[in-house]
Design an enzyme around this catalytic site. Structure first.
Site, PDB file in Angstrom:
ATOM      1  N   LYS A 106      42.570  32.273  46.400  1.00  0.00           N
ATOM      2  CA  LYS A 106      43.797  33.076  46.320  1.00  0.00           C
ATOM      3  C   LYS A 106      44.981  32.423  47.031  1.00  0.00           C
ATOM      4  O   LYS A 106      46.130  32.817  46.814  1.00  0.00           O
ATOM      5  CB  LYS A 106      43.547  34.486  46.854  1.00  0.00           C
ATOM      6  CG  LYS A 106      42.601  35.254  45.948  1.00  0.00           C
ATOM      7  CD  LYS A 106      42.531  36.733  46.268  1.00  0.00           C
ATOM      8  CE  LYS A 106      41.666  37.448  45.246  1.00  0.00           C
ATOM      9  NZ  LYS A 106      41.628  38.900  45.407  1.00  0.00           N
ATOM     10  N   SER A 153      42.651  44.376  50.386  1.00  0.00           N
ATOM     11  CA  SER A 153      41.608  44.666  51.374  1.00  0.00           C
ATOM     12  C   SER A 153      41.087  43.411  52.047  1.00  0.00           C
ATOM     13  O   SER A 153      40.269  43.493  52.958  1.00  0.00           O
ATOM     14  CB  SER A 153      40.434  45.386  50.690  1.00  0.00           C
ATOM     15  OG  SER A 153      39.883  44.561  49.686  1.00  0.00           O
TER      16      SER A 153
END
Length: 311
Positions: free
Chosen positions: A50, A75
């Site tokens: 990511k 999260s």
């Protein structure tokens, strides 16, 4: 045009990311009955793929927008990725995290300079929290997976993999919010040689599997899976790409995820998180589909709470 966009994206983000290694395991390939190549994004900066999408999204903002900062709700891994990418580029990062987020990931976001706001563990609360920050600061919202620049960034992992192993028959990735598999599918379409893309997800969070069948974005009634990074749902930016370019999605059980995770740790001596192990679990579950083929597996990340191991 998308082919050139992927190349431009890779060139843009390369100074800020790692071109991660591609590893093999003879023993795991033998068990699978296929030639497996693992693209190890667990060795990426902040420990997951990511970082690629987060960096690209920030770099594509104007100087004025960067000065106001960026905000997301996540999260875990995207929270870390946006925080570190922002820090690398001198940008403020506001991160809305649910109170249920793993403590290790909250601490990591803090260490990367992310400004955390905790909220109730619901999508409504997360979105409300990020909307509030946007209004108060003028920060630009960057979605963890449903954003064109994020999708292109995530696709550079498969671009690198295909540059190194150009004759792959298949690439398989885990599916959560859809950014990784959408980017991978674009890369395979433009840079592969008839390379199909297959997704892998838990039975306990199989929204993408059901979405491909129904032709519309489905939700999850429950997300009782150890693969905490795969609990999110697809978005309107990545779903059309998935529909067009992804061959199929294989679902796996919780026991199969744990077994695959254990196998990677044991045989390859590398740390991977449960979400990453879902891809190998899918190959081992449906061996006949991959028999004798050259298969790329995107190891999506390695951010594990070592005090919460399932084995």
């Amino acid at each position: 045009m998308q082919k050139q966009l992927l190349l431009d994206t890779h060139k843009r983000i390369l100074p800020y990311i790692h071109n991660t290694p591609v590893l093999k395991s003879r023993s795991i390939s033998k068990i699978a009955g296929a030639e497996l190549y693992f693209k190890c994004e667990n060795f990426q900066r902040m420990g997951a793929y990511k970082m690629r999408g987060a960096t690209n999204a920030i770099l594509q903002l104007s100087g004025e927008a960067r000065s106001r900062g960026v905000v997301t709700h996540s999260s875990g891994n995207f929270a870390q990725a946006l925080s570190l990418a922002a820090k690398s580029l001198g940008v403020k990062a506001y991160i809305v995290m649910p109170t249920s987020a793993p403590r290790i990931k909250i601490k990591a976001v803090e260490s990367y300079g992310g400004i955390i706001s905790l909220c109730e563990p619901t999508l409504i609360a997360r979105e409300a929290g990020s909307d509030k920050i946007q209004k108060e600061t003028g920060a630009t919202f960057i979605h963890p997976s449903n954003d064109d620049e994020v999708i292109l960034g995530q696709g550079t992992a498969a671009l690198e993999l295909l540059t190194e192993i150009p004759d792959l028959d298949t690439i398989i990735t885990p599916v959560g919010g859809g950014g990784l598999i959408a980017g991978t599918a674009l890369a395979a379409h433009y840079f592969g040689n008839n390379c199909r893309v297959i997704g892998a997800e838990p039975f306990e969070a199989d929204d993408a599997y059901r979405s491909l069948i129904s032709g519309k974005i489905e939700g999850n009634e429950s997300t009782n899976t150890i693969a905490d990074g795969l609990k999110t749902v697809l978005g309107d930016r990545n779903f059309p790409i998935i529909q067009k370019y992804v061959d199929s999605i294989i679902r796996v059980s919780e026991d199969e995820i744990i077994s695959a995770m254990h196998l990677i740790w044991e045989r390859m001596k590398i740390i991977v998180e449960p979400s990453s192990a879902v891809a190998l679990a899918a190959v081992l579950r449906e061996k006949e589909i991959f028999d004798g083929l050259k298969v790329g597996i995107i190891i999506s990340g390695g951010n594990v709470d070592l005090e919460q191991l399932p084995f």
